[in-house]
Design a protein around this motif. Structure first.
Motif, mmCIF file in Angstrom:
data_model
loop_
_atom_site.group_PDB
_atom_site.id
_atom_site.type_symbol
_atom_site.label_atom_id
_atom_site.label_comp_id
_atom_site.label_asym_id
_atom_site.label_seq_id
_atom_site.Cartn_x
_atom_site.Cartn_y
_atom_site.Cartn_z
ATOM 1 N N ILE A 26 -5.474 -9.038 5.481
ATOM 2 C CA ILE A 26 -4.076 -9.073 5.931
ATOM 3 C C ILE A 26 -3.195 -8.485 4.830
ATOM 4 O O ILE A 26 -3.348 -8.807 3.653
ATOM 5 N N ASP A 27 -2.289 -7.616 5.247
ATOM 6 C CA ASP A 27 -1.472 -6.839 4.310
ATOM 7 C C ASP A 27 -0.006 -7.269 4.460
ATOM 8 O O ASP A 27 0.611 -7.034 5.500
ATOM 9 N N ILE A 28 0.527 -7.871 3.425
ATOM 10 C CA ILE A 28 1.895 -8.401 3.471
ATOM 11 C C ILE A 28 2.901 -7.298 3.822
ATOM 12 O O ILE A 28 3.849 -7.523 4.580
ATOM 13 N N THR A 29 2.683 -6.086 3.317
ATOM 14 C CA THR A 29 3.643 -5.005 3.585
ATOM 15 C C THR A 29 3.597 -4.604 5.063
ATOM 16 O O THR A 29 4.610 -4.270 5.667
ATOM 17 N N GLU A 30 2.390 -4.659 5.628
ATOM 18 C CA GLU A 30 2.238 -4.298 7.037
ATOM 19 C C GLU A 30 2.883 -5.358 7.933
ATOM 20 O O GLU A 30 3.553 -5.037 8.917
ATOM 21 N N CYS A 68 8.172 -11.696 -4.683
ATOM 22 C CA CYS A 68 7.054 -10.736 -4.699
ATOM 23 C C CYS A 68 7.314 -9.663 -5.738
ATOM 24 O O CYS A 68 8.373 -9.037 -5.740
ATOM 25 N N VAL A 69 6.324 -9.438 -6.600
ATOM 26 C CA VAL A 69 6.451 -8.405 -7.642
ATOM 27 C C VAL A 69 5.582 -7.181 -7.344
ATOM 28 O O VAL A 69 5.427 -6.310 -8.191
ATOM 29 N N GLY A 70 5.017 -7.139 -6.138
ATOM 30 C CA GLY A 70 4.298 -5.943 -5.709
ATOM 31 C C GLY A 70 2.943 -5.723 -6.351
ATOM 32 O O GLY A 70 2.455 -4.595 -6.406
ATOM 33 N N HIS A 118 1.855 4.100 -2.260
ATOM 34 C CA HIS A 118 2.355 4.472 -0.934
ATOM 35 C C HIS A 118 2.732 3.276 -0.078
ATOM 36 O O HIS A 118 3.298 3.419 0.990
ATOM 37 N N ARG A 119 2.413 2.067 -0.560
ATOM 38 C CA ARG A 119 2.862 0.883 0.176
ATOM 39 C C ARG A 119 4.254 0.494 -0.316
ATOM 40 O O ARG A 119 4.610 0.739 -1.468
ATOM 41 N N GLN A 120 4.999 -0.176 0.556
ATOM 42 C CA GLN A 120 6.292 -0.703 0.123
ATOM 43 C C GLN A 120 6.761 -1.775 1.094
ATOM 44 O O GLN A 120 6.321 -1.837 2.232
ATOM 45 N N CYS A 175 4.407 -2.153 -6.805
ATOM 46 C CA CYS A 175 5.389 -2.657 -7.769
ATOM 47 C C CYS A 175 6.580 -1.720 -7.918
ATOM 48 O O CYS A 175 7.692 -2.166 -8.259
ATOM 49 N N ALA A 176 6.387 -0.427 -7.652
ATOM 50 C CA ALA A 176 7.521 0.506 -7.762
ATOM 51 C C ALA A 176 8.580 0.154 -6.720
ATOM 52 O O ALA A 176 9.780 0.233 -6.990
ATOM 53 N N SER A 177 8.122 -0.287 -5.540
ATOM 54 C CA SER A 177 9.097 -0.590 -4.481
ATOM 55 C C SER A 177 9.834 -1.893 -4.731
ATOM 56 O O SER A 177 10.942 -2.088 -4.245
#
Ligand code: SF4
Ligand code: SF4
Length: 371
Positions: free
Chosen positions: A357-361, A343-345, A236-238, A171-173
């Motif tokens: 499955i990872d949306i950020t990836e 997307c609100v993270g 650490h994801r963004q 959410c920070a990103s």
């Protein structure tokens, strides 16, 4: 207009029950996070003892695990699968009923029950951001949704600033957390010995006035600020940027769509848990006596075959096209519709995807190949 956000005080931890009592006294049913079936789910609170004391949540791609840390904090967890969405845009509801009258005429009646005023305890910043988007869609539309609007008007929101995001949160990103900045009636910062409570609305102020609050010290404010900074640092994801519209629409034939489709089950879990997804379908269900029928609305998903069925054929017959539709709409088309990403993270689609499955990836892989 008074500035309600300045009403602040410190609520000692053992007085938290008084917040629930004050809300009940104002006519609200209180719901909050409870541990059930190995998950954290919203349910009616009988008292403070129903809240998840000393609970932490460990999450990763395709993984969600409740853990106990022996602590005394009530809000030391990251979000469970539910957001505010099911409370307002309900998974299934009757929109109207029709009955045949004595002369054979059709008599329609709208289902319009009076919603119970509800206070939700422990709302996170990402879900407040998602709520703003759902409000745009259901209330600020040309024709506001009657049921959603009625339920929304009777909602009292007690936000709690997040201090322990999950491994899946980002959410920070997206700029939507971890601290709640607006959209709440009350917001709490949980410290070891209690809560800094601040009002964000007139109703919030009225509830605060019923509580045995103490002045907030500079040290307490400092602790809350450091906890928020720590929650940012834990993420650490963004996503590769705030507006991915051009990136995605210029990569509609990228081989990554095929690669993700090979893993995706088209189960729709990601859209069910996503707090901003709003697609639905409507259907009629006739009664066996052939004298009446009910018209339902229920959640649908980019991933169902029926969702892209248009008079004789399915527009998106395979998983590649469905996954691509989900992402290009959520991260691209929403900018045209609502002026921001959908997307609100919150990371739910990552934790609750059965194959991880990872949306950020996925977006990151397309972005990397395009630079
Ligand atoms: S797309 Fe995923 S991370 Fe973004 S809001 Fe929806 S569920 Fe949360
Ligand atoms: S991305 Fe995951 S959760 Fe979404 S439809 Fe595919 S398998 Fe299901």
């Amino acid at each position: 207009m008074p500035d309600h956000s300045v009403a602040t005080g410190f609520l000692v931890g053992h007085d938290f029950a008084q917040l629930l009592s004050a809300l009940a006294g104002q006519g609200y049913r209180c719901i909050g996070p409870t541990v059930r079936d190995g998950a954290l789910v919203y349910d009616t609170l009988g008292g403070v003892e129903d809240l998840p004391t000393g609970v932490q949540i460990s999450q990763g791609p395709g993984r969600f695990q409740v853990e106990f840390n022996q602590g005394t904090r009530l809000f030391d967890w990251a979000n469970g699968p539910q957001a505010l969405k099911p409370l307002l845009f309900t998974p299934r509801e009757i929109l109207w009923e029709v009955r045949r009258g004595a002369d054979g005429e059709l008599l329609f009646s709208q289902q319009d029950p009076e919603p119970v005023p509800t206070a939700v305890i422990g709302v996170r910043a990402c879900d407040l951001a998602a709520l703003r988007l759902q409000d745009r869609h259901f209330i600020e539309a040309d024709v506001p949704d009657v049921g959603y609007t009625a339920r929304r008007r009777r909602l009292f929101l007690v936000a709690v600033n997040c201090t322990r995001p999950a491994d899946t949160c980002f959410c920070a990103s997206t700029g939507d957390g971890p601290a709640a900045t607006r959209g709440y009636d009350l917001v709490l910062d949980e410290l070891d010995d209690g809560f800094i409570a601040s009002a964000g609305s007139k109703r919030g102020n009225e509830v605060l006035a019923l509580l045995p609050l103490q002045p907030v010290s500079a040290e307490q404010r400092q602790s809350a600020a450091e906890a928020t900074e720590g929650a940012v640092a834990m993420q650490h994801r963004q996503l590769p940027g705030p507006n991915l519209r051009d990136l995605l629409f210029t990569n509609l034939d990228h081989p990554r769509w095929e690669a993700v489709a090979a893993r995706c089950l088209s189960c729709g879990n990601c859209t069910s848990v996503c707090p901003t997804c709003f697609c639905y379908r409507e259907l009629d269900q006739p009664a066996l006596d052939r004298e009446s029928a009910r018209h339902y609305r229920e959640w649908d998903s980019c991933f169902t075959q029926g969702h892209s069925y248009i008079h004789g054929f399915v527009v998106r017959p395979d998983t590649r096209l469905r996954y691509r539709q989900w992402l290009t709409h959520k991260l691209g088309g929403w900018h045209d519709q609502y002026g921001r990403s959908g997307c609100v993270g919150c990371g739910r689609c990552i934790s609750w995807c059965p194959v991880g499955i990872d949306i950020t990836e996925e977006v990151g892989a397309i972005a990397a190949a395009s630079t």
